[in-house]
Design a protein around this motif. Structure first.
Motif, PDB file in Angstrom:
ATOM      1  N   SER A 107       0.825  -1.215   0.000  1.00 37.79           N
ATOM      2  CA  SER A 107       0.000   0.000   0.000  1.00 37.79           C
ATOM      3  C   SER A 107       0.857   1.261   0.000  1.00 37.79           C
ATOM      4  CB  SER A 107      -0.974  -0.011   1.176  1.00 37.79           C
ATOM      5  OG  SER A 107      -0.277  -0.082   2.389  1.00 37.79           O
ATOM      6  N   GLY A 108       2.052   1.200   0.615  1.00 30.06           N
ATOM      7  CA  GLY A 108       2.928   2.367   0.639  1.00 30.06           C
ATOM      8  C   GLY A 108       3.371   2.771  -0.758  1.00 30.06           C
ATOM      9  N   ILE A 110       1.914   1.961  -3.595  1.00 30.62           N
ATOM     10  CA  ILE A 110       0.746   2.374  -4.365  1.00 30.62           C
ATOM     11  C   ILE A 110       0.433   3.844  -4.088  1.00 30.62           C
ATOM     12  CG2 ILE A 110      -1.750   2.054  -4.681  1.00 30.62           C
ATOM     13  CD1 ILE A 110      -1.385  -0.900  -4.254  1.00 30.62           C
ATOM     14  N   LEU A 111       0.399   4.202  -2.795  1.00 35.15           N
ATOM     15  CA  LEU A 111       0.065   5.578  -2.431  1.00 35.15           C
ATOM     16  C   LEU A 111       1.101   6.567  -2.967  1.00 35.15           C
ATOM     17  CD1 LEU A 111      -1.223   5.235   1.222  1.00 35.15           C
ATOM     18  CD2 LEU A 111      -2.523   5.805  -0.815  1.00 35.15           C
TER      19      LEU A 111
END
Lengths: 197, 278
Positions: A107-108, A110-111
Motif C-alpha cells: 500500500s505504501g 501504491i500511495l
C-alpha cells in the motif's frame, strides 16, 4: 548509471519504472519484466528506458538481465537498490517522460505512485499467503485508479496502460462513491472536536 | 443496631459487593463509551487556543498511511502533537521528524505569502517547531516471533508505559513552570487520539478508556481523549483485528471502502465511510 538519466522538454524519452518492495522483494516480478515478451512489448510501445528497483534481490536482477540482453536493442535497462529516501526522483522521471510505473501491491508504494498521476500497474504477489494485496488491487482497478496486472502477463497490462492515461481517475479522489458526500480526514478531525469556526 | 463486623466476611456479602461493583462498572462503561449518534452530537465550538493530539505510529505500512492521512494537518488548531512509536522503530520516529519538517516548511511558505496578502485580525499562528511536538517511545506489545504465552505480560508493560505520554508530553524546559497556553496543553491529556491499526494503538486506546473510566485528570468530565480509528485503505472486504477490537469503543471508526461501511462494533454497525482518506 540511472542517476544520470535526465528528462528534457521535447525528448523522446519514455521510462518504465519497476518497484518491488524493500523488505521481501517480489523476485517473480523482476524476472517477468525482463522476459523476452515484456521487453518486446516495451520496445513496441516506444519505451526508451527500463529501471528496476530490485532491493535486496540484485542477483535475480542480474541473472534475468543477462537473458534479456539480446532482446533489449536500444532499450536502456538499469537497476537500483532500495533507497530509504523514497522513490520520488524516479517517480518524477516517469511522470515527466509520460511513462509507466509497475509496482508490487504494497500500500505504501501504491500511495506514493498514485500522487504522480501516471498509469500505475500493480502486480499482486500471489505467492504470499493470507494477504489482502489482490483485494486492494482489484478494488482500485475497479475504481479506475490503476491497472491490476498479472505477474505472468506484464505485456497485457502494458498494452492497457497506453489508453489508460486518458481515462484514469485522479487520486486522492475529489469525489468518490455515488451521490454521496465525501470528507477529508482534516475535516473529520475538526468535526470530531466540534471545531466549526 | 449495627451489624456485627464478622457479617462482612460472609460469602453472600462478597457476592453482593461484587454484583454492586459490576453494575456500577457497567453503568460507568455505558456512560463513557460512545453512543450511536456520537459524532454529530458534539456541540460546535470555537477551537481552544491550544489543542493537543496524540498520534500512534506503527510498523512501516501503518506509519506511511498515517502521514498520508495527516497531510493537511492544521497546525494553527492542532498545536501540540505527540507521536507514539514502539521501541526499536527508528523508521517511524524518523518519519515523524520529517513530517514535522514539512509542516515547518509549509508554515514559513505561508508566512512569506502573508506579507503580500492583507492579514485578517483573528488569524491564529501556525504552531510548528520543537515546542509543538514530541516523540514518545513505549515498549513493543509483541515482538516478532514472541510466544503467545508471554504476550499478555509484555502488553501489560506497554499499557503501563502508555500512561506517561497520555498524561503529558516531555517538557522542553523541565525546570520552568508552563506559562503559555501551548505549554499548558502539552502538560495535559490529549484532546484527540488518532490511530490506524498497530497493536500499540489498541493499547493506547485502552489506556485512554481506563483514564475515562476513572476520570483521571478529569479525562471524562472535560471530554478529553476523544478517539479516531482509521482502518487501513488496504482493507477492502474484511476488518483487521485491531479494527474489530476497537470498533465499539472509539468515538469515530472510519473505513476507506464502501463495502466495509456499517461493519464492526458490538452493538451494531458503526463504521463510517467518507471515501478514501489517505
Amino acid at each position: 548509471m540511472s542517476e544520470h538519466w535526465a528528462w528534457s522538454e521535447g525528448s523522446a524519452m519514455k521510462v518504465c519504472f519497476v518497484t518491488t518492495g524493500a523488505t521481501a522483494p517480489f523476485t517473480a516480478l523482476i524476472e517477468s519484466v525482463l522476459q523476452t515478451d515484456s521487453i518486446k512489448t516495451l520496445r513496441k510501445l516506444g519505451y526508451t528506458h527500463l529501471l528496476v528497483q530490485y532491493g535486496s534481490a540484485r542477483n535475480v536482477f542480474e541473472e534475468s538481465l543477462k537473458a534479456a540482453h539480446s532482446e533489449a536493442g536500444d532499450l536502456v535497462i538499469a537497476g537500483i537498490d532500495f533507497d530509504p529516501q523514497g522513490l520520488d526522483k524516479q517517480l518524477k522521471l516517469v511522470s515527466d517522460s509520460k511513462g509507466t510505473i509497475i509496482s508490487h501491491a504494497g500500500s505504501g508504494s501504491i500511495l506514493a505512485a498514485l500522487r504522480y498521476q501516471v498509469p500505475l500497474i500493480v502486480v499482486p504477489n500471489t505467492q504470499l499467503l493470507d494477504n489482502h494485496q489482490s483485494e486492494l488491487a482489484i478494488a482500485m482497478d475497479k475504481s479506475g485508479y490503476l491497472i491490476e496486472g498479472q505477474v505472468n502477463n506484464i505485456s497485457a497490462a502494458l498494452d492497457r496502460s497506453e489508453t489508460f492515461r486518458a481515462k484514469m481517475t485522479t487520486f486522492p479522489p475529489i469525489t468518490s462513491g455515488k451521490h454521496r458526500e465525501t470528507k477529508s480526514f482534516a475535516a473529520i478531525m475538526d468535526e470530531t472536536m466540534g471545531f466549526l469556526d | 443496631m449495627a451489624p456485627q463486623l464478622t457479617s462482612l466476611y460472609t460469602t453472600s456479602f462478597l457476592i453482593a459487593l461484587f454484583v454492586t461493583l459490576l453494575v456500577a462498572a457497567c453503568l460507568r462503561a455505558i456512560n463513557i463509551l460512545p453512543g450511536r449518534t456520537c459524532h454529530s452530537a458534539k456541540a460546535p465550538r470555537k477551537a481552544a487556543p491550544a489543542t493537543r493530539i496524540l498520534i500512534v505510529l506503527g510498523s512501516g505500512g501503518h506509519t506511511h498511511e498515517m502521514f498520508h492521512l495527516l497531510r493537511d494537518l492544521d497546525t494553527s488548531r492542532y498545536t501540540q502533537r505527540t507521536y507514539i512509536v514502539s521501541g526499536g522503530d527508528a523508521f517511524s520516529a524518523q518519519r515523524a521528524v520529517e513530517f514535522e519538517q514539512t509542516l515547518e516548511d509549509r508554515a514559513s511558505e505561508t508566512r512569506n505569502k502573508a506579507t503580500t496578502v492583507r492579514r485578517r485580525g483573528t488569524e491564529r499562528p501556525l504552531c510548528v517547531g520543537a515546542e509543538h511536538f514530541n516523540i514518545a517511545t513505549i515498549p513493543r506489545a509483541r515482538k516478532i516471533h514472541q510466544s503467545l504465552l508471554t504476550t499478555p505480560f509484555t502488553s501489560l508493560v506497554t499499557l503501563v508505559s502508555a500512561f506517561s505520554p497520555l498524561f503529558r508530553s516531555d517538557r522542553l524546559h523541565p525546570n520552568l513552570p508552563p506559562t503559555t497556553p501551548y505549554e499548558i496543553a502539552a502538560q495535559d491529556l490529549p484532546d484527540l487520539i488518532i490511530t490506524n491499526g498497530p497493536a500499540t494503538g489498541v493499547i493506547v486506546v485502552l489506556a485512554a478508556l481506563i483514564a475515562k473510566f476513572f476520570n483521571l485528570k478529569g479525562c471524562s468530565s472535560r471530554s478529553k481523549c476523544r478517539t479516531i480509528y482509521v482502518e487501513s485503505f488496504a482493507r477492502v472486504k474484511t476488518l483487521s483485528l485491531s479494527a474489530k477490537l476497537l470498533a465499539g469503543v472509539v468515538d469515530r471508526f472510519l473505513v476507506q471502502w464502501e463495502e466495509l461501511e456499517g461493519e464492526g462494533g458490538y452493538v451494531g454497525g458503526h463504521a463510517e465511510y467518507w471515501g478514501i482518506l489517505v
